[in-house]
Design a protein around this motif. Structure first.
Motif, PDB file in Angstrom:
ATOM      1  N   ARG B 228       0.836  -1.205   0.000  1.00 14.67           N
ATOM      2  CA  ARG B 228       0.000   0.000   0.000  1.00 14.67           C
ATOM      3  C   ARG B 228       0.870   1.253   0.000  1.00 14.67           C
ATOM      4  NH1 ARG B 228       0.902   2.282   3.801  1.00 14.67           N
ATOM      5  NH2 ARG B 228      -0.307   1.537   5.571  1.00 14.67           N
ATOM      6  N   SER B 229       0.661   2.090  -1.000  1.00 17.32           N
ATOM      7  CA  SER B 229       1.432   3.336  -1.067  1.00 17.32           C
ATOM      8  C   SER B 229       0.642   4.506  -0.488  1.00 17.32           C
ATOM      9  CB  SER B 229       1.802   3.660  -2.514  1.00 17.32           C
ATOM     10  OG  SER B 229       0.653   4.109  -3.220  1.00 17.32           O
ATOM     11  N   GLY B 230      -0.649   4.519  -0.726  1.00 19.06           N
ATOM     12  CA  GLY B 230      -1.452   5.666  -0.306  1.00 19.06           C
ATOM     13  C   GLY B 230      -1.496   6.776  -1.341  1.00 19.06           C
ATOM     14  N   TYR B 231      -0.789   6.625  -2.463  1.00 13.65           N
ATOM     15  CA  TYR B 231      -0.773   7.701  -3.473  1.00 13.65           C
ATOM     16  C   TYR B 231      -0.784   7.157  -4.890  1.00 13.65           C
ATOM     17  CZ  TYR B 231       4.123   6.454  -2.853  1.00 13.65           C
ATOM     18  OH  TYR B 231       5.297   5.749  -2.709  1.00 13.65           O
ATOM     19  N   GLY B 232      -1.137   5.919  -5.061  1.00 14.50           N
ATOM     20  CA  GLY B 232      -1.184   5.357  -6.411  1.00 14.50           C
ATOM     21  C   GLY B 232      -0.115   4.316  -6.615  1.00 14.50           C
TER      22      GLY B 232
ATOM     23  N   ALA C 239      10.434   9.075   2.994  1.00 10.82           N
ATOM     24  CA  ALA C 239       9.812   8.474   4.171  1.00 10.82           C
ATOM     25  C   ALA C 239       8.412   8.022   3.796  1.00 10.82           C
ATOM     26  CB  ALA C 239       9.771   9.481   5.322  1.00 10.82           C
ATOM     27  N   PHE C 240       8.200   6.710   3.813  1.00  7.68           N
ATOM     28  CA  PHE C 240       6.917   6.122   3.436  1.00  7.68           C
ATOM     29  C   PHE C 240       6.053   5.974   4.678  1.00  7.68           C
ATOM     30  CE2 PHE C 240      10.078   4.744   0.376  1.00  7.68           C
ATOM     31  CZ  PHE C 240       9.438   4.852  -0.843  1.00  7.68           C
ATOM     32  N   GLY C 241       4.895   6.622   4.672  1.00  5.35           N
ATOM     33  CA  GLY C 241       4.005   6.555   5.822  1.00  5.35           C
ATOM     34  C   GLY C 241       2.707   5.861   5.473  1.00  5.35           C
ATOM     35  N   SER C 242       1.846   5.754   6.467  1.00  8.86           N
ATOM     36  CA  SER C 242       0.600   5.020   6.260  1.00  8.86           C
ATOM     37  C   SER C 242      -0.348   5.743   5.316  1.00  8.86           C
ATOM     38  CB  SER C 242      -0.083   4.767   7.603  1.00  8.86           C
ATOM     39  OG  SER C 242      -0.255   5.988   8.299  1.00  8.86           O
ATOM     40  N   LYS C 243      -0.100   7.036   5.069  1.00  6.11           N
ATOM     41  CA  LYS C 243      -0.982   7.796   4.176  1.00  6.11           C
ATOM     42  C   LYS C 243      -0.278   8.367   2.959  1.00  6.11           C
ATOM     43  CE  LYS C 243      -4.217   9.050   7.795  1.00  6.11           C
ATOM     44  NZ  LYS C 243      -4.514  10.083   8.797  1.00  6.11           N
ATOM     45  N   GLY C 244       0.977   8.019   2.781  1.00  5.15           N
ATOM     46  CA  GLY C 244       1.690   8.531   1.615  1.00  5.15           C
ATOM     47  C   GLY C 244       3.172   8.633   1.868  1.00  5.15           C
ATOM     48  N   LEU C 245       3.801   9.423   1.034  1.00  2.00           N
ATOM     49  CA  LEU C 245       5.255   9.539   1.018  1.00  2.00           C
ATOM     50  C   LEU C 245       5.631  11.004   1.203  1.00  2.00           C
ATOM     51  CD1 LEU C 245       8.195   8.707   0.149  1.00  2.00           C
ATOM     52  CD2 LEU C 245       7.417   8.936  -2.205  1.00  2.00           C
TER      53      LEU C 245
END
Lengths: 333, 333, 333, 333
Positions: B228-232, C239-245
């Motif tokens: 899961r990236s969260g941005y595509g 930095a990859f987070g749970s909601k994006g980068l």
């Protein structure tokens, strides 16, 4: 060390005072400002306060920075030159183009040099663009786009004394156009509107303008001005040449991006001209030290001041009359 | 026209059927799928439904696309080859590396060719990167970074039959690494975690992994996987060479940007693998036509299928044992 | 004004001396360097030369900047602290992690504070990244990628006394990883090679490394190091987070682009660490003034120095033994 | 299936024929071209050749695509409409604005619909920009910049029959301006030059132009046209609104970048309009299917054709006379 006096302790005077004080070749001796906080600024940099008479009289002062109100620029410049001081004068040279034209002969004949404060010529981005353009990085220049939009409009009170959008704001772009086109401009067309703030219209000014300059060989330059961008300081140049395009883009606050579901987002654009042009102002003062020491001719001088003013006046006339204004007859550049 | 049969009418079978039907050199004759909607897919493209026996028997069928469930890949491939059909088989060749190894000799001895469906080799961005790399655009390759993060995790039910993150997801990246490194890989180290969805952990799998491959000459490759990236769809490659870096970046939905107070924002990243790799699938089918016509050797074949599987198995072992896994002993690549 | 002494007049000592001299709250009193040009540096900033004994003895000196050779860092730090001086010590605290561990108790018990010179924490780009990460801009941090490649390798003579790539170069990245991960690191795996310069190999060192750090909760961090990029200073963080980068990209020399037939080309990347981190060094000195005045705890202290050293030592061991090195047993962070 | 006839088997006719043939709702029945290779194009898509009389007479033909030479556009459009066929007519409707104006009443009264081929409205980038603009993504539109530069100039023979840069090239941008500004345009100013190829000047045409459009409420639009960019197809839009800027940038051939000593370089810009607008042409044909089925009104119709022509004629007059041309008197839009 070269003795320096700064006249004007306002926003731009503070920048120049700090850059003079921080320059290894310059010594800030005086700050002059009968209306503002000259004492505070002088103290911050170990300088003294005084009046202009003493500045002119003091043989230790070799260079004068004129950062006072626009209506005093030309008189102080003339007085300083007569006193044998080199001058670094903020733009514009004067709001009245005929007065400026009338002073040209004396300024040119004088020994001291005039550096006119077109700070954008010293911006490392624009300077690099021009250098590469001159070296033929994209062949011969054909057309030019200059975008210059402020983050937010100034207060209406400022508008009234500003001289209008063309002399106050576009003047930087006229100088940039003259510097990059590097040939005589033949005509000006400007279309201007009040799209942002009706109070600006009520003050008799415009807040948005699109301008087309045409040179004697048919090169074309578009300038776009707006008093409000909504996203920071928008200062871009695109120079279209016979082999491609060279452009300078906006500066960002940091290199940080966030990538989330709506897409990748950059850091904000730099939002304040003192941040955006901090390097330019510092390099400009370094150049003034060169001018005072006779190591360099001013990168922008009184002719550039008058040249930009003439374009501003022509643009104003064009916008008021909805017609093209020819330049050649008025002033042999 | 080359007669084609597609086995499997699921998501990926539909892609291949459409690309075969739309290809001027190919004629989609059959769709086979006893469990799915073979009839609907066949009708959409003017093809017929049938069973595999008739596919093997029909002399008009020259190429078979195997897009059925993973556990049938190897058996169908062997049967098709025995029937003299060229095969375009979706990855992986099999989930069991020993079974795949056991079939290699027969597949190699056979007349028909096997195109293994590592679609990313056909992506125009990655193909251009590899071509430029081979031509020395950045000198000799030294190290490699592959980022491959999905937009969002699959349902837990899928995880259970997926074969695990390394065989299901990283396998594409192992193939890309093998293709770009272009020399024998000596060892694999993988560190994997459950950071996104505890249900994935409960199913005995990982959802996040970082992998280091090392070749016999000491070249290094890092692979990053996340469910899961969260941005595509995050699919990036950076190849560091002796003279610089060549990289392929993510694809955006459009070129539109919005500039507002928080900063400039791009359009979203492409979010769905069928959009992101639509061109790759189309070009891959074009390549299969070349393979069937004998104009090209398969860009990826059974050896590549086994090679990627071996890396996946080694990565799994490494992640389970927290140790480096040496490859050379197991399989002379 | 806070009296400052700078020990070491080499490349980094000059930076700190200039930043101390240019800081409105600090007064550069002494430059100490028995081997280098202390006199020249002192004169440039209106300071005096002296020896360390006088620095310790002078009550006007409140802060000492230690920019001497690495083998003196710890001794000077201890001596300064015993003399009641606050310390700004360049990294690493020592090349020997056991010596550094042995000194921790005393350093902690002392009144004066230790600012350890991990300058990248003060870089506005990385600082903004960390601040936004802490504020949840991309949710909870899961994994981290740090790329740190130098423009060109140092001379082999430097390599021999450098302590090796992990203590000399990766140490900055270990600190960045510790700062951003913000939890205990459990294990280290490093794979390192000689791909750039055989002389570096002959000196017993590596020139290329890929490292995976794993925290106690399974967060993963990849570090990539190379002694030569071929395109400037490559210093990037993702930095990859749970909601994006969230990512920090490289800095360019200017915003100028040229668009010609081969494509759009940016200005070069900044190529020299003193340019790339000029702002960071200035802000770091500003922070030291805060530390001396008791307004701030050091952003990086002796614990951070030891923490990064332990990771460097573990990475070295991992690369030499091709195995994962566990950290917890050695040092309760 | 909707029966379609394509008139004109040239470059653009081939595109439309392929898109009609590949559209699941359309059936390409006829290709008509007495001068070109109608037979080859018909055979490629399983269609027949014929003459226009049979097209008008055949009740199976519901839609006609007019891609013949410009001087036949209006006559074929009128004939098709009289025969009850829906029309998809390439731009311009006619080179003579008075003829076009004269036909408007009949075209409007007719039952069948006219889709005018302003393909850029169907480009996903520009369509997304307009949709977001309409939804207020950057507030109310104030000013607009459209850059439209071709990769390289056409042969001089083409120039002579092209109708001139404003009707041949700028016409797309006039349509884009009308579509995005979405209010009446009051005046046009154009400054045009021969900067690229003297033969274009010898043919009585210009190769470079900058245009300012002004709407009745003072909104401003700048259009920049050039017959040669030197770096590919330059097709950009920037829409400045009360809350920010929305822009569509150029399309690149791939996402690959190379980073070497001179700086980071992107892949080339797309260089050919059939590549750049391949998606747009496909989507446009899909829209024509909607129009024929009565599911959508044409996104661009005969009024848009006339509106763009009027701007082109005004720009030509402005460039020839160096004066502003007012539009309102001529045509109530």
């Amino acid at each position: 060390m070269i003795g320096i006096a700064v006249i004007g302790a306002g926003r731009i005077g503070k920048i120049h005072a700090a850059n003079a004080a921080g320059n290894a070749r310059l010594s800030l001796k005086y700050v002059v400002d009968p209306y503002g906080d000259a004492a505070g600024l002088a103290q911050e940099h170990g300088a003294q306060t005084t009046d202009v008479e003493q500045v002119w009289a003091d043989p230790e002062v070799a260079g004068v920075v004129i950062a006072s109100s626009t209506d005093t620029h030309l008189d102080y410049t003339l007085a300083a030159v007569r006193a044998g001081k080199h001058v670094f004068c903020e733009k514009p040279l004067d709001q009245d183009v005929d007065r400026a034209l009338g002073a040209l002969k004396e300024l040119e004949a004088a020994g001291p040099k005039i550096l006119l404060g077109f700070n954008r010529r010293f911006d490392p981005n624009f300077a690099s663009l021009r250098a590469q353009l001159s070296q033929g990085a994209v062949g011969a220049l054909e057309t030019l786009h200059i975008i210059s939009h402020d983050p937010a409009p100034p207060p209406p009170a400022y508008i009234k004394t500003s001289g209008g959008i063309f002399k106050d704001m576009s003047i930087h772009d006229f100088d940039m156009a003259r510097w990059l086109l590097d040939e005589e401009i033949e005509s000006v067309f400007a279309s201007a509107s009040v799209l942002i703030d009706p109070e600006i219209g009520a003050a008799g000014d415009f807040d948005s303008a699109k301008i087309i300059l045409r040179t004697v060989t048919g090169k074309l330059c578009v300038i776009s001005n707006s008093r409000r961008s909504g996203y920071g300081y928008d200062q871009r140049i695109e120079a279209f040449g016979s082999k491609g395009l060279i452009r300078a883009d906006n500066a960002l606050e940091t290199t940080v991006q966030t990538w989330t579901e709506p897409g990748a987002k950059n850091a904000p654009f730099q939002n304040f001209f003192l941040d955006r042009y901090a390097d330019a102002y510092r390099i400009e003062m370094q150049h003034f030290a060169d001018v005072v020491e006779g190591k360099a001719a001013p990168l922008a001088d009184q002719h550039d001041g008058v040249g930009a003013l003439l374009l501003a006046e022509a643009a104003e006339e064009s916008a008021r009359t909805s017609s093209v204004v020819m330049l050649a007859a008025k002033y042999a550049q």
